[in-house]
Design an enzyme around this catalytic site. Structure first.
Site, short mmCIF file in Angstrom:
data_model
loop_
_atom_site.label_atom_id
_atom_site.label_comp_id
_atom_site.label_asym_id
_atom_site.label_seq_id
_atom_site.Cartn_x
_atom_site.Cartn_y
_atom_site.Cartn_z
N SER A 47 0.71 -1.45 0.13
CA SER A 47 0.03 0.14 0.08
C SER A 47 0.58 1.41 -0.23
O SER A 47 2.11 1.59 0.72
CB SER A 47 -1.24 0.07 1.20
N GLU A 48 0.40 2.32 -0.83
CA GLU A 48 1.76 3.06 -0.70
C GLU A 48 2.00 3.98 0.37
O GLU A 48 2.84 5.05 -0.08
CB GLU A 48 1.10 4.24 -1.93
N ASN A 49 0.58 3.92 1.47
CA ASN A 49 1.06 4.71 2.62
C ASN A 49 1.69 4.13 3.06
O ASN A 49 2.22 4.88 4.59
CB ASN A 49 -0.39 5.10 2.91
#
Lengths: 220, 228
Positions: A47-49
């Site tokens: 997940s990009e975060n």
């Protein structure tokens, strides 16, 4: 000719994920893919975060507000998960460390140009998030989308009319009607949804398709 | 003795000037330094450039700061989210300039500033609207876009634990932009839920070394952004 349900598009895309793959799921239709990975394969979701090893959605009332995905939805962590800061997360994305980005699409061109961030409507304030980083940086980019818009216009086109996210990056397209590969010699339909014949498929596609010699019905 | 713990929000924001570039940590509602944002509003600096991934939702924290009219420009990857009403009002009224930056480029531009790098070439956004007007260069057959560093005068960062040297740990995915922003600003102001004795954080588990941190405020019961 409705073809596959959204769940079945996701199920078909999930069937291509291999044991050990590191995969980023874009918002919308691709998020469904996590529900359908065939048993026995270990997939690491990014997940990009700043999360590797995203687990299933927590039970109602059980989530932690500091544990979310790119869609800002609550997640859990798998054993073996890791958390890192944004610059490392996008180093993974931009440096080709993510095997596959499964992304939603508004339009895909016959050369694999992707448009999925903006309709170009100047009245709407724009937003891009990680779309361009994923499209340009992941080792593979596959798109999941309905074959046409709600009013029946093709989403697979000669040239994107929406502002593009990245040029020549999409390698495979999963739609409700077909599985289509973007190849150096053009678009090749590999699989057709049950009840879909090739002339129908071509008529709903805005660019020339070839039918693979060894094409088969989509099995879900 | 090194002691970066400040006694009050007023001390945390002492000397902050109008026209500052302010880096604000957080992604969605995770890692938003709600109390620091309120402290900056209280301090009253104007004509700010705010750098943050989103533009807030509802009317609290980041949205509240935008609503004061003291933010001239927002540098952001994803300002339009569900509930981003204040951003949409200010933007459509022409009261807020927006620089839209791909998320990884936003983060890497801050890292470049922190690392003393004068710019970098990235394939992200090549051939798109967001590369218009930027210098491009072909490297080994691929098109790259030149991006410049993005430095903050001030960073507002939400941490979980801190010691008086400013060593930090973060909670879960609330870490997000915090470490990069702390390193990329002249003055990094941190709110920490817990202040611990020097040495209480295992050295190999320090996420942000204190060298990047200037002021630490103890906020024992931080509000979650977006919470009612």
């Amino acid at each position: 000719m409705k073809g596959l349900s959204r769940d079945d598009i996701a199920r078909r895309a999930a069937a291509d994920l291999w044991d050990g793959a590191v995969v980023n799921l874009g918002i919308g239709l691709p998020t469904l893919v996590a529900n359908f990975v065939p048993a026995g394969r270990e997939i690491v979701y990014h997940s990009e975060n700043g999360v590797l090893g995203v687990g299933p959605t927590p039970a109602e009332g059980k989530g932690d507000p500091d544990l979310i995905n790119a869609s800002k939805a609550l997640i859990t962590l798998m054993p073996g998960a890791s958390i890192f800061h944004h610059t490392d997360s996008f180093l993974m994305i931009r440096g080709g460390h993510i095997d596959l980005a499964l992304l939603g699409g508004m339009q895909v061109s016959f050369e694999g140009d992707l448009a999925n961030w903006s309709t170009g409507d100047e009245k709407m304030p724009p937003a891009v998030g990680g779309a361009m980083d994923l499209a340009a940086g992941a080792r593979g980019v596959h798109v999941l989308m309905e074959h046409t818009t709600k009013d029946g216009s093709p989403k697979i086109v000669e040239r994107c009319t929406y502002p593009i996210t990245a040029k020549k990056v999409v390698k495979r397209i999963y739609t409700n009607l077909a599985v289509i590969d973007v190849t150096p010699s053009g678009l090749v339909a590999r699989e057709l949804a049950p009840g879909v014949d090739f002339p129908d498929l071509q008529s709903k596609t805005g660019a020339k398709l070839d039918l693979a010699n060894d094409w088969r019905p989509i099995s879900v | 003795m090194i002691d970066k713990i400040v006694k009050s929000m007023a001390d945390a924001f002492a000397g902050v000037k109008d026209g500052s570039v302010v880096l604000v940590s957080g992604f969605g509602n995770a890692g938003i330094p709600v109390e620091l944002i309120d402290g900056l509003i209280e301090q009253g600096a104007r004509d700010l450039t705010v750098v943050s991934n989103n533009a807030g939702s509802g009317r609290t924290d980041l949205a509240r700061l935008l609503g004061t009219g003291r933010v001239r420009k927002l540098v952001c990857s994803y300002p339009r989210t569900s509930g981003s009403v204040v951003f949409e009002e200010m933007y459509s009224a022409g009261k807020l300039e927006l620089e839209l930056v791909p998320q990884g480029t936003l983060s890497e531009r801050m890292r470049a500033a922190a690392a003393g790098i004068g710019g970098f070439y990235t394939p992200t956004a090549a051939g798109t609207k967001l590369a218009e007007g930027k210098e491009t260069r072909e490297i080994d057959g691929r098109e790259y876009v030149l991006e410049k560093p993005l430095k903050g005068d001030l960073a507002l960062v939400k941490a979980e634990r801190a010691d008086r040297w400013g060593n930090l740990t973060y909670r879960l995915a609330a870490r997000n932009f915090g470490p990069t922003m702390a390193a990329a600003a002249d003055i990094a102001v941190v709110q920490a839920r817990e202040i611990v004795e020097l040495g209480a954080i295992e050295p190999e588990l320090v996420v942000t070394p204190g060298i990047f941190v200037d002021r630490v405020v103890h906020v024992p019961n931080p509000k979650q952004a977006g919470a009612p």
